[in-house]
Design an enzyme around this catalytic site. Structure first.
Site, short mmCIF file in Angstrom:
data_model
loop_
_atom_site.label_atom_id
_atom_site.label_comp_id
_atom_site.label_asym_id
_atom_site.label_seq_id
_atom_site.Cartn_x
_atom_site.Cartn_y
_atom_site.Cartn_z
N CYS A 381 43.64 -109.06 -54.07
CA CYS A 381 44.79 -108.53 -53.32
C CYS A 381 44.40 -107.24 -52.60
CB CYS A 381 46.00 -108.34 -54.25
SG CYS A 381 47.58 -108.18 -53.39
N HIS A 515 46.39 -113.76 -56.41
CA HIS A 515 46.13 -113.28 -57.78
C HIS A 515 45.69 -114.45 -58.66
CE1 HIS A 515 47.65 -109.10 -57.53
NE2 HIS A 515 48.38 -109.60 -56.55
N GLU A 517 44.20 -114.49 -61.40
CA GLU A 517 44.36 -114.23 -62.84
C GLU A 517 45.63 -114.84 -63.41
OE1 GLU A 517 46.07 -110.41 -60.90
OE2 GLU A 517 44.57 -111.97 -60.47
#
Length: 543
Positions: A381, A515, A517
């Site tokens: 990001c 993102h 994750e």
């Protein structure tokens, strides 16, 4: 019809109700049941999207664009069930909905009150979209006795009557503290907490007792007697070696067996826990280790990067290595001596997402260090945006490169996005509009360059990843940035928004606007994190 498990907490906060809910759901799932977990948050924010990470930890984003509590990350990681916007509700959203109805005249002149209007809204939220489920676990945020949580406690009290006791269960998570001077575990806080819950009309069926030392049989019997539960329903919950050992630990203490017994379910198959044993084995028996430097803004609170930390651990599991995460304050790296001293020992460098100018120059300097020293680099990001600004300044000759997020600039390599394409059509935002819920949120597709590094990592030409950002890399600078060595290997399907950037001449240098994750699971590590940790492992062998 779905059965409901209501999870409350007492004595103190931060006892791990979310982890308990995720673990219990995973155990029920391992027996073949269909599960979903929901979170009730008593605060008056509509969602945590505008809250500082120091206040509430990370904001977890779902596929459908909800900004939610970080506990939903635990839910997804442990069950693999993608959360929805309907799985997290706050007092703020409840009251906002009710006030909007009142202004429209939907209540036909009635006096709007906490009971029945607020409690009915909470019950509607709990019951919605549950027809295809066997169990719905509802976690109540905060601690029993908090004034903010009273409407939620009242709502679940009513639900227990509405649905019947054979369809609902109350699990209360408490603390049994150890007093070192006395050398004893004390049960009185648990007794008082259960008494408080009972005074509100809810008798818990199962008690999960957090404790630092084993709970003796006599103390267990004492808690059962004073709290009006079966002795077998008093479940000790000691600190575990890792969060991924918790499901196996709770199963060993009989939590899932007791829950099923309370529902009268006696014919459930034994749980299939092989993948949890494999995860614990990979975590406890690594065959190497790597050190990852995370250069961020909120490093004083690790919950601000909870999903990121877990995704790195998952990448370690995929490569069977231990991942040592070093949290590094980006502001310190505006000093070159601090930069070198802290980054030289790292096997890889990661710059995560964030908002605001503070620490940005330190992040840019970290990108430069990784590029020049050929250390594996992962930008997420804002980290991707800093990588593009670093490249613009140092390899593309744009000395004034910056982002409009930090103020006016002559060279807006990164700028505010005011419209973008979704499946529902064009989304538009105003520069001076509300902050809450106005970003590019949720899952968006990207098209990958088949000859790129990320193309080989994903093994796909199209991907879907979750976003949470207000600014984008300015596509008007793509040509000049590519001449400086950056390659835009992932784009939005309409070709307007850069999604992924990499350096083909670097061992491992990737920045992503999304993102990743948020979609990593212990039993299904995200491919980018698995590849990143593999690159760090290769780097460790060169040192």
């Amino acid at each position: 019809m779905a059965r409901f498990i209501f999870i409350t907490g007492g004595v103190v906060s931060s006892l791990g109700k979310g982890l308990m809910a995720a673990s219990l759901a995973s155990l029920l799932q391992a027996r073949g049941f269909r599960v979903r977990i929901r979170k009730f948050d008593p605060y008056l924010n509509v969602d945590p999207g505008t809250m500082s990470p120091y206040q509430h930890g990370e904001v977890y984003v779902t596929d459908d664009g909800a900004e939610t509590d970080l506990d939903l990350g635990h839910y997804e990681r442990f069950t693999g069930v993608s959360a929805k916007q309907s799985d997290n509700i706050t007092s703020g959203r409840i009251y906002q909905t009710i006030i909007q109805k009142e202004r429209r005249g939907d209540y036909l002149g009635a006096t709007v009150q906490v009971i029945p209007h607020v409690t009915d809204a909470i019950k509607e939220f709990a019951l919605a979209d549950t027809d295809d489920l066997d169990f719905v676990l509802c976690e109540i945020g905060g601690t029993v006795g908090d004034i903010e949580s009273l409407p939620f406690i009242e709502a679940i009290r009513q639900l227990r009557n509405d649905l019947g006791r054979d369809q609902t269960l109350s699990v209360h998570v408490t603390l049994v503290p150890y007093i070192a001077a006395a050398g004893e575990l004390k049960t009185k806080p648990t007794q008082h907490s259960v008494r408080e819950l009972t005074s509100l009309g809810i008798q818990p069926d199962v008690l999960l007792c957090r404790c630092e030392h084993p709970l003796p049989d006599g103390e267990r019997a004492k808690i059962a007697a004073f709290c009006n539960v079966r002795k077998e329903a008093v479940i000790p919950a000691l600190d575990a070696e890792s969060i991924y050992a918790v499901p196996l630990q709770y199963h060993g203490e009989g939590l899932d067996d007791e829950v099923l017994r309370a529902f009268g379910i006696t014919d459930a198959p034994d749980p299939e826990l092989s993948r949890w044993y494999d995860i614990v084995d990979r975590y406890n028996n690594p065959e190497g280790e790597v050190t990852i430097g995370v250069v961020g803004k909120y490093v004083g609170l690790q919950d601000a990067y909870k999903s990121l930390h877990e995704a790195l651990v998952h990448g370690g599991m995929a490569n069977r290595v231990k991942v040592n995460v070093k949290w590094l304050d980006a502001e310190l790296f505006e000093n070159e001596q601090e930069l070198a001293a802290n980054l030289e020992p790292m096997h890889a460098i990661l710059v995560p997402g964030g908002f605001g100018e503070r620490g940005s120059e330190g992040k840019i300097a970290s990108v430069k260090f990784a590029r020049e020293h050929r250390v594996p680099f992962f930008g997420i990001c804002l980290g991707m945006q800093m990588a593009c600004i670093e490249g613009a300044r140092n390899t593309s000759g744009i000395a004034d490169a910056s982002t409009t997020e930090f103020g006016e600039t002559k060279e807006p390599i990164v700028g505010l996005i005011t419209e973008w394409m979704t499946k529902e059509g064009v989304q538009e935002r105003e520069a001076g509009g509300d902050l809450g819920g106005t970003m590019r949120l949720g899952a968006y597709e990207a098209k990958l360059d088949g000859n790129s590094h990320v193309g080989s990592i994903y093994g796909a030409s199209h991907i879907s990843e979750r976003h949470r950002h207000r600014y984008e890399v300015n596509s008007g600078y793509m040509d000049v940035l590519q001449k400086g060595g950056l390659h835009f290997s992932g784009m939005s399907p309409d070709g307007r928004l850069p999604e992924i950037v990499e350096r083909p001449d670097h061992p491992w240098f990737i920045g992503v606007q999304f993102h990743p994750e948020l979609k990593s699971r212990p039993f299904d590590p995200h491919p980018l994190f698995a590849s990143f940790i593999k690159a760090a492992l290769d780097q460790s062998r060169l040192v």
